[in-house]
Design an enzyme around this catalytic site. Sequence first.
Site, PDB file in Angstrom:
ATOM      1  N   PHE A 153       0.818  -1.223   0.000  1.00  0.00           N
ATOM      2  CA  PHE A 153       0.000   0.000   0.000  1.00  0.00           C
ATOM      3  C   PHE A 153       0.846   1.265   0.000  1.00  0.00           C
ATOM      4  O   PHE A 153       0.376   2.329  -0.387  1.00  0.00           O
ATOM      5  CB  PHE A 153      -0.926   0.001   1.241  1.00  0.00           C
ATOM      6  CG  PHE A 153      -0.239   0.466   2.507  1.00  0.00           C
ATOM      7  CD1 PHE A 153      -0.102   1.813   2.792  1.00  0.00           C
ATOM      8  CD2 PHE A 153       0.306  -0.444   3.411  1.00  0.00           C
ATOM      9  CE1 PHE A 153       0.553   2.251   3.938  1.00  0.00           C
ATOM     10  CE2 PHE A 153       0.960  -0.029   4.556  1.00  0.00           C
ATOM     11  CZ  PHE A 153       1.082   1.325   4.818  1.00  0.00           C
ATOM     12  N   LYS A 177      -1.057  -7.209  -9.164  1.00  0.00           N
ATOM     13  CA  LYS A 177      -2.007  -7.323  -8.045  1.00  0.00           C
ATOM     14  C   LYS A 177      -1.623  -6.244  -7.045  1.00  0.00           C
ATOM     15  O   LYS A 177      -0.743  -6.435  -6.222  1.00  0.00           O
ATOM     16  CB  LYS A 177      -1.893  -8.722  -7.433  1.00  0.00           C
ATOM     17  CG  LYS A 177      -3.145  -9.262  -6.777  1.00  0.00           C
ATOM     18  CD  LYS A 177      -3.686  -8.409  -5.657  1.00  0.00           C
ATOM     19  CE  LYS A 177      -2.876  -8.490  -4.389  1.00  0.00           C
ATOM     20  NZ  LYS A 177      -3.280  -7.461  -3.395  1.00  0.00           N
ATOM     21  N   CYS A 285       9.629   1.843   3.439  1.00  0.00           N
ATOM     22  CA  CYS A 285      10.518   0.746   3.817  1.00  0.00           C
ATOM     23  C   CYS A 285      11.943   1.254   4.035  1.00  0.00           C
ATOM     24  O   CYS A 285      12.776   0.541   4.570  1.00  0.00           O
ATOM     25  CB  CYS A 285      10.509  -0.347   2.767  1.00  0.00           C
ATOM     26  SG  CYS A 285      11.251   0.199   1.245  1.00  0.00           S
ATOM     27  N   GLU A 387       9.146  -4.009  12.979  1.00  0.00           N
ATOM     28  CA  GLU A 387       9.015  -2.853  12.090  1.00  0.00           C
ATOM     29  C   GLU A 387       7.722  -2.138  12.506  1.00  0.00           C
ATOM     30  O   GLU A 387       6.639  -2.712  12.382  1.00  0.00           O
ATOM     31  CB  GLU A 387       8.908  -3.317  10.629  1.00  0.00           C
ATOM     32  CG  GLU A 387       8.731  -2.179   9.662  1.00  0.00           C
ATOM     33  CD  GLU A 387       8.515  -2.651   8.216  1.00  0.00           C
ATOM     34  OE1 GLU A 387       7.786  -3.628   7.992  1.00  0.00           O
ATOM     35  OE2 GLU A 387       9.090  -2.019   7.320  1.00  0.00           O
TER      36      GLU A 387
HETATM   37  P1  NAD Z   1       1.660  -6.574   3.053  1.00  0.00           P
HETATM   38  O1  NAD Z   1       2.710  -7.606   3.122  1.00  0.00           O
HETATM   39  O2  NAD Z   1       0.557  -6.595   4.034  1.00  0.00           O
HETATM   40  O3  NAD Z   1       0.951  -6.611   1.606  1.00  0.00           O
HETATM   41  C1  NAD Z   1       1.701  -6.628   0.427  1.00  0.00           C
HETATM   42  C2  NAD Z   1       0.894  -7.355  -0.642  1.00  0.00           C
HETATM   43  O4  NAD Z   1       0.684  -8.704  -0.227  1.00  0.00           O
HETATM   44  C3  NAD Z   1      -0.479  -6.749  -0.890  1.00  0.00           C
HETATM   45  O5  NAD Z   1      -0.722  -6.741  -2.278  1.00  0.00           O
HETATM   46  C4  NAD Z   1      -1.413  -7.675  -0.147  1.00  0.00           C
HETATM   47  O6  NAD Z   1      -2.686  -7.770  -0.746  1.00  0.00           O
HETATM   48  C5  NAD Z   1      -0.701  -9.008  -0.213  1.00  0.00           C
HETATM   49  N1  NAD Z   1      -0.975  -9.832   0.970  1.00  0.00           N
HETATM   50  C6  NAD Z   1      -1.228  -9.404   2.236  1.00  0.00           C
HETATM   51  N2  NAD Z   1      -1.426 -10.457   3.052  1.00  0.00           N
HETATM   52  C7  NAD Z   1      -1.306 -11.572   2.307  1.00  0.00           C
HETATM   53  C8  NAD Z   1      -1.396 -12.961   2.594  1.00  0.00           C
HETATM   54  N3  NAD Z   1      -1.655 -13.411   3.819  1.00  0.00           N
HETATM   55  N4  NAD Z   1      -1.193 -13.842   1.585  1.00  0.00           N
HETATM   56  C9  NAD Z   1      -0.925 -13.398   0.347  1.00  0.00           C
HETATM   57  N5  NAD Z   1      -0.833 -12.082   0.023  1.00  0.00           N
HETATM   58  C10 NAD Z   1      -1.017 -11.174   0.984  1.00  0.00           C
HETATM   59  O7  NAD Z   1       2.413  -5.160   3.065  1.00  0.00           O
HETATM   60  P2  NAD Z   1       1.778  -3.707   3.172  1.00  0.00           P
HETATM   61  O8  NAD Z   1       1.273  -3.497   4.548  1.00  0.00           O
HETATM   62  O9  NAD Z   1       0.874  -3.450   2.035  1.00  0.00           O
HETATM   63  O10 NAD Z   1       3.080  -2.815   2.931  1.00  0.00           O
HETATM   64  C11 NAD Z   1       3.960  -2.449   3.962  1.00  0.00           C
HETATM   65  C12 NAD Z   1       5.129  -3.381   4.056  1.00  0.00           C
HETATM   66  O11 NAD Z   1       5.822  -3.422   2.803  1.00  0.00           O
HETATM   67  C13 NAD Z   1       6.168  -2.949   5.058  1.00  0.00           C
HETATM   68  O12 NAD Z   1       6.630  -4.080   5.741  1.00  0.00           O
HETATM   69  C14 NAD Z   1       7.268  -2.342   4.214  1.00  0.00           C
HETATM   70  O13 NAD Z   1       8.559  -2.344   4.797  1.00  0.00           O
HETATM   71  C15 NAD Z   1       7.211  -3.212   3.021  1.00  0.00           C
HETATM   72  N6  NAD Z   1       7.819  -2.566   1.875  1.00  0.00           N
HETATM   73  C16 NAD Z   1       9.047  -3.006   1.479  1.00  0.00           C
HETATM   74  C17 NAD Z   1       9.673  -2.389   0.437  1.00  0.00           C
HETATM   75  C18 NAD Z   1      11.015  -2.868  -0.010  1.00  0.00           C
HETATM   76  O14 NAD Z   1      11.427  -2.453  -1.068  1.00  0.00           O
HETATM   77  N7  NAD Z   1      11.695  -3.721   0.709  1.00  0.00           N
HETATM   78  C19 NAD Z   1       9.068  -1.323  -0.217  1.00  0.00           C
HETATM   79  C20 NAD Z   1       7.801  -0.914   0.202  1.00  0.00           C
HETATM   80  C21 NAD Z   1       7.188  -1.549   1.262  1.00  0.00           C
END
Ligand code: NAD
Length: 503
Positions: A153, A177, A285, A387
């Site tokens: 997000f 997605k 992140c 985090e």
């Molecule tokens: P999230 O892991 O909750 O969701 C990411 C994606 O995975 C979304 O599209 C979501 O629909 C899907 N998802 C969520 N739960 C799932 C499940 N149980 N099974 C399968 N798919 C699932 O992450 P978020 O809250 O949207 O984003 C924030 C996180 O992303 C933070 O931890 C941040 O550090 C990380 N992030 C990392 C980077 C990087 O480059 N390393 C960049 C941006 C964000």
Amino acid sequence: MQTDTLQTVGHFINGEVVVDESNTQVVYNPSTGEVSKQVSLGGAKTIEEAVAAAKAAFPQWRNTPPIKRARVMFKFKELLEKNADTICRLIGEEHGKIVHDAAGELQRGIENVEYACGAPELLKGEHTRNVGPDIDSWSEFHPLGVVAGITPFNFPVMVPLWMFPMAIVCGNTFILKPSERDPSSTLYLAQLMKEAGLPDGVLNVVNGGKDAVDAILEHKDIQAVSFVGSTPIAEYIYTTATANGKRCQALGGAKNHAIVMPDADLDNVVNSLLGAAFGSSGERCMALSVAVAVGDEIADKMIASLTEAMAKLKFGVHSDKGNDFGPVITAEHKGKILGHIESAKAQGAKVLVDGSAAAPEGFENGFFVGPTLIDGVQKDMSSYQAEIFGPVLQVLRVNTMAEAMQLINDHEYGNGTCIYTRDGEAARYFADNIQVGMVGINIPLPVPVAYQSFGGWKRSLFGDLFMYGPDGVRFFTRRKTITQRWPSSEIREAAQFSMPTLN
Ligand code: NAD
């Protein structure tokens, strides 16, 4: 809740927006706390439709000359710039980030599109004449086929732009997605790609949650999955995708430390920490969420300056350019952040500035957390291990640079870090020996530019290749090496049973 009057954000399949109201989830405006839209939640059937469209589009797109594929990207870049206000508004309404921050996100995304415009150069391959008598050899970089991206997000525009422009310009067709929490700006990108001249089916967007993700991971016709999100999900994606024979890169969460050395330029440190800890409400992140002060003297001075400066920070609605940062994404996430502040207190840390109860006037129901500063944090506290992903800066005090580096190297995450010092030798030692993928020297957010590549170490990245830049080209292509001999008619070689060499 009455949802029948809400606008529904649909999927984008084979060049058309497809609204499916059989399964939906509400989308909030985090500045007001109100439901603003709903989003279609796809599952196996929607993924099947998207894969069918992407498969059908692949043969022609694969054979489209790279220069023509690049021309779509040139046009797309123009459209992104022309429609920047709409994109930033859509980001703000669903993510909550302030319009100037959304513009920065978009610009960083556009730079990835600019890099993708270099496809003819990037895909030229490698050629050697005369590897043997009349024998030439070269490597070509072929597209993989149908590939997928799953995004978080916190950068609904930039992170998708890390993925699909590169994948598509390399000749693949793509299924995206996005996060179901702020889907509108991402969907709009796909519509702009169509306007830029992209053939139908080359880029498809399926909204949804776990069902859609699992359908991607299980689909036999999807060759590769690029993921960005939290570490537990990244690990799940990586293990499932690779077990199903797919190429995968899965970028996860972070805990980014700044080491503040006794000789650091304090004004620079304080300004950097303010922006990097509280910008985008700490939901980056690469956010700096931990300051490790080497020695009490610099720690006390830093905290005094930070406390004074934090009192002047402005947070509120995304559309007001005067705000420094906005709300966090959901009420649930706000609750999680407040839980970390509480646990730090309970475990003996000192919450010097507490943003738990802060709310901007007129937006009392928004998902706001004010800037928060916690001193006296210890390595074993749960708020330090986790985090937090909110506007919370934690301070640890150590006596030596070696101790500070040990903390960072011991942490499960290894995304970004930086050091503040005037000592070049210390900085060089730090950069050489720290177990982190992206390192800043007096730079708070060392996010690599589009023509480098982005990624962390340890549990911040599962897989071998970083995101975008040169690693992006490698991730979205498969090498084929061809060795040929001409003229063939004059060659009369005896059967050779030893390994062929030039000896
Ligand atoms: P999230 O892991 O909750 O969701 C990411 C994606 O995975 C979304 O599209 C979501 O629909 C899907 N998802 C969520 N739960 C799932 C499940 N149980 N099974 C399968 N798919 C699932 O992450 P978020 O809250 O949207 O984003 C924030 C996180 O992303 C933070 O931890 C941040 O550090 C990380 N992030 C990392 C980077 C990087 O480059 N390393 C960049 C941006 C964000």
